[in-house]
Every structure is written in C-alpha cells, then in structure tokens.
Design an enzyme around this catalytic site. Structure first.
Site, PDB file in Angstrom:
ATOM      1  CE1 TYR A  39      96.840 -50.481 -18.417  1.00 24.86           C
ATOM      2  CE2 TYR A  39      98.494 -50.685 -20.134  1.00 24.86           C
ATOM      3  CZ  TYR A  39      97.519 -49.943 -19.493  1.00 24.86           C
ATOM      4  OH  TYR A  39      97.222 -48.672 -19.928  1.00 24.86           O
ATOM      5  CB  SER A  85      97.756 -49.519 -23.624  1.00 24.41           C
ATOM      6  OG  SER A  85      99.158 -49.426 -23.396  1.00 24.41           O
TER       7      SER A  85
END
Lengths: 257, 249
Positions: free
Chosen positions: A165, A149
């Site tokens: 995350y 990401s």
C-alpha cells in the site's frame, strides 16, 4: 465567473472507479449532490447497484459498469461507455484501491499479494488516467483526481505493516506530480487526495483498530466519510483551476506531526 | 452560501490575493474585517459594502501585537464573533544574494512575514479557544517549500510560516481549531508587478514553469474559501499548493 459558481460541478460529467463502497461511493455522491452526472465502476456488482440507487435518489443521471481496474480493457470500455452515455467527461476520480491483503513485514511478503496490490492501486490508476486523459485532450479541459493516501507520503509501520500500500500510494502521488506537469498547458488539472483515517462502510470496524486510528490522529477522531466531499468538490471545480500536480492531505493533522 | 452568518478577517486586504479573497468571502455571505497598512484596503471594504455585503477596513500593522489585538477585538464586536481568519499580509525583500542581505532587511521580512502571522494567530487562537473553534489559513508561498535564488529572507520566513502552521495545527487539533496554509506560486499582484514587467525575470521564471503564466488573484481565493469552510473540517496542518505545477518538478 462569480465566486458563487467556482465550486460548481452542475451539469458536469464525472466518473468514479471503486464507486461501489467506501470513499468511492462518497465521491460519487458528492458529484451527484452538486448536479453532476456520474458513471460508476466497481468489481462489486451489488455495491455498485446500491450506489446507483443512492445517486438516482439524488436526481442524478447514472451509468454503471462492473469490472476490475486491473483489467485495462474493462476500464477502457467503461470510460467509452461513460462518454457515449453523457457525451463528454469532465471529472475523473481514480479511486479504486485495496489494502494489503495480509499485512506483513517485507521479508515474509507474499508474491501474489504484492502483485495484486500493484495491479489495482497503481496499474488501475494508470489505465484509468490514460483512458480519461485521451478523452479530456479531445475536449481541451478536465479534472483528474487520483486517490492516494497519507500512506503515500509516509511509512505506516507505526500502525501496521502495509508495504505494498505504501509503495503503490507513493507511486500514485508521484505519478500525479508528473501528470500535473504533462497536462498543465492543456488545461487539465491532475491532483491527488491523501486521506487519513475515514469511517466508511468498508475497512476495519473493530474497537481496537478504531482506537489505534483515533490515537494516531491529532484531531483525536476518525473522519466521517462526508468530510471528504468538500475536498472532492474543490478539486473537481474551477476553485482549483491553478492547482495541479499537488497532493492534498486530509488527515486531521497526522502528516503535520 | 458557504459563509452566511460567518465573520472572517483578512490581513493584507488592500490588493492582490487579500483583496480578491475578501471579495470572494463577501460574495459567499461572510462579514469581512480587513486589516492592512495600505489605506487602499478601504476601497476593498467599500466595494463589498457597495455590493450589499458587510465589511470594514481598519489600519493595522501586523508587526504590532497590540494593534492586531485591537483589530481582532473590533472584528469580534462589529461582526458578532470571528469564525475564520486569513493571515495573508506579507512583503517581498529586494532580491539580493544572502551575503549581501543586511540584518535590518532580514528583520523587516521576518517581522512582517513571520511575526505578523504569529501575532495574528495568537490573538485569533485565544478567541477561538473561548468561542469553541475556528479556522485559520496562513499565506505561505511556494517559497515555503522550495527556494528561489536571491530571496533568502523570504524563503526562510515562508518556510517558518509552514512550520508555524503545522505546529499550531497539532497543538490545537482537539480544540476545534484548524490551521492550514496556502502556498501560491507566482501571482500577478501589485507586489509582483515589477518582476512581471522584467523580461529577464519572466524568462528565468517560466523556463521551467510548465503553465507559463502567473495566477490571477481570484484563482487563489477558491482554495482559501475551501480551507476556511466546514467543507474542510478534517483538513488540518495541510499546505495547499496553488502554483500551476511549479513545485511538482
């Protein structure tokens, strides 16, 4: 090889974890649309069968397996079944991932949430990559594509606090660099995709969040899910044969600003 | 084909990455305008035409903004617009430690490798703004991300190309202009041939380079085609490394 074929994945065998929804489904479609056979893995049985229907409609051969990427045995069974079904394995998308279940500042962060994100986003990639690399080493070639990401490259709290995350996607980026080195001489390319904000059938859909994402993105829009297909095809095909250990940002300019 | 009906321009198309990419664009259906100071770029255009494609070569020194402007105007006129640009022309300095680099040597590298890219981008962006969009890919280098010894001017210029790429990507992001860079590692081209012929260079280069070889120019073309195409419609301000793992360590 002519250039007309450098983006080809026709006849190749791909696996996708987290194929039941979101970008995982899109990666699976990108492969199927371009003539690959696809093995799909997801914990969501209903989503997985919907993906399989879509791929079948595209004329692809598809196998599915329901399971959790945090379960090493389930991942290994899935990869074995894919190889048994198609005879080989050329392309792997280690895509399954979850957001922080409850975004929070770290001093308030819940233990179980942290472990769950690490289990899926990092350990799941480890189990998947290890299983597919074992097979690719016997074949002497392969393409491993880890889905990180843009939040694996930068902190996210200008938008929301998602420390697990951030940590796990950053780990996937650096694991990818190391695997790029480990397998460079074995004709296996390992790269990561670092998406920015994409509109898929999962994730927050409310107008306020959409505006937050749009305003953060220099291109001034959220990407359509389809727009990740080109990068998937690039990394899955011989167009990227000298590309390994890299993290490709596809974020409308977020990481450039 | 990815570039059917599209017009693209390439600087530094005589040899190496530029030539291989020009050929690849043509095979994907693009009309190709090739700029270079090296007349061998005419051979690239001739090879494309011989294969049934459309291409022209025009002498153009990227250091000269007027020449660049005339070249882009011709590309637009002859090839019915301009949709993508590959700003690839570049030169290498003579390897020297920084304290021995002359001001002239520095200026020469900056003029070609940085100002040349800037000159091209300026004209291309003006056109893309009026035409409703376009894609630019600049040739940086792994030397735009890390340093090789005795290459200070080149390292500085290529780092600057990365910065210029990001700056333009952010400035024009909402105007349908995408700007990205490639960062090739060592590629076997006429520009690098002297290095590759040098055993001590090869030994030093490959000591920590896991893939143990230089790329062939055609191995760079796929990345350029990807970034110039609609397949990369959300990729902007990115630097795509093509180095066999060189910079992953």
């Amino acid at each position: 090889m002519t250039v007309n074929r450098i983006f080809s994945v026709a006849g190749k065998v791909a696996i996708v974890t987290g194929a039941g929804s979101g970008l995982g489904r899109v990666f699976a479609e990108a492969m199927a649309e371009n003539g690959a056979h696809v093995a799909c893995f997801d914990i969501d049985e209903k989503g997985l069968s919907e993906t399989a229907e879509r791929l079948n409609a595209l004329g692809a051969q598809v196998v599915t397996s329901v399971g959790d990427v945090a379960d090493c045995a389930a991942v290994e069974t899935f990869v074995s079944e894919a190889v048994a079904a198609f005879g080989r394995l050329d392309i792997a998308f280690a895509n399954a991932g979850i957001p922080d279940p409850e975004p929070a500042l770290l001093h308030d962060y819940d233990d179980a949430n942290w472990k769950r994100v690490v289990d899926i986003n990092l350990n799941g990639v480890f189990y998947t990559d290890r299983a597919v690399l074992r097979q690719m080493m016997t074949q002497g070639a392969g393409k491993v594509i880890n889905i990180a990401s843009m939040w694996g490259l930068a902190g996210a709290s200008s938008i929301f606090p998602i420390p697990a995350y951030n940590a796990t996607k950053g780990a996937v980026v650096n694991l990818t660099r190391e695997l790029g080195l480990q397998y460079a001489r074995h004709n296996i390319q390992v790269n990561a995709i670092c998406p920015g904000f994409f509109r898929t059938n999962i994730g927050p859909q409310d107008a306020e969040t959409q505006k937050l994402f749009t305003d953060f993105t220099p291109m001034g829009r959220i990407a359509d899910a389809e727009e990740i297909k080109g990068t998937a095809l690039y990394l899955a095909s011989s167009a990227s044969d000298f590309v390994t250990g890299t993290a490709l940002v596809i974020d409308g300019g977020c990481m450039a600003k | 084909m990815r570039f059917s009906g599209k017009s693209v321009m390439i600087t530094g198309g005589a040899t190496g990455i530029g030539r291989a990419t020009a050929m690849a664009f043509a095979q994907e259906g693009a009309r190709v305008a090739i700029a270079d100071v090296d007349p061998r770029a005419g051979d690239t255009a001739a090879a494309i035409e011989a294969g049934g494609g459309t291409a022209f070569y025009a002498e153009c020194d990227v250091r000269d903004a007027d020449e660049v402007s005339r070249f882009v105007e011709r590309a637009i006129a002859d090839h019915d617009g301009l949709h993508a640009a590959f700003n690839n022309a570049g030169i290498l300095p003579e390897p020297k430690p920084l304290h021995e680099v002359s001001s002239e040597a520095l200026s020469r590298i900056i003029d070609v490798d940085l100002k040349g890219v800037f000159n091209c981008m300026q004209v291309q962006i003006r056109h893309f703004l009026s035409a409703g969009g376009g894609a630019i890919v600049n040739t940086a280098s792994v030397a735009g991300l890390i340093a090789d010894p005795n290459m200070s001017a080149y390292v500085a210029a290529k780092h600057a190309v990365v910065g210029l790429t990001r700056a333009a990507a952010v400035e024009y992001a909402t105007q349908r202009i995408r700007v990205n860079a490639i960062a090739p590692g060592l590629v076997a081209t006429p520009m690098t041939q002297a290095w590759l012929d040098d055993a001590s260079f090869r030994e030093a280069m490959f000591r920590h380079n896991v893939i143990g070889r230089a790329a062939e120019p055609h191995e760079i073309a796929g990345t350029v085609l990807h970034l110039c195409s609609e397949a990369a419609s959300f990729t902007n301000g990115a630097v795509h490394v093509i180095d066999g793992g060189q910079t992953a360590h």
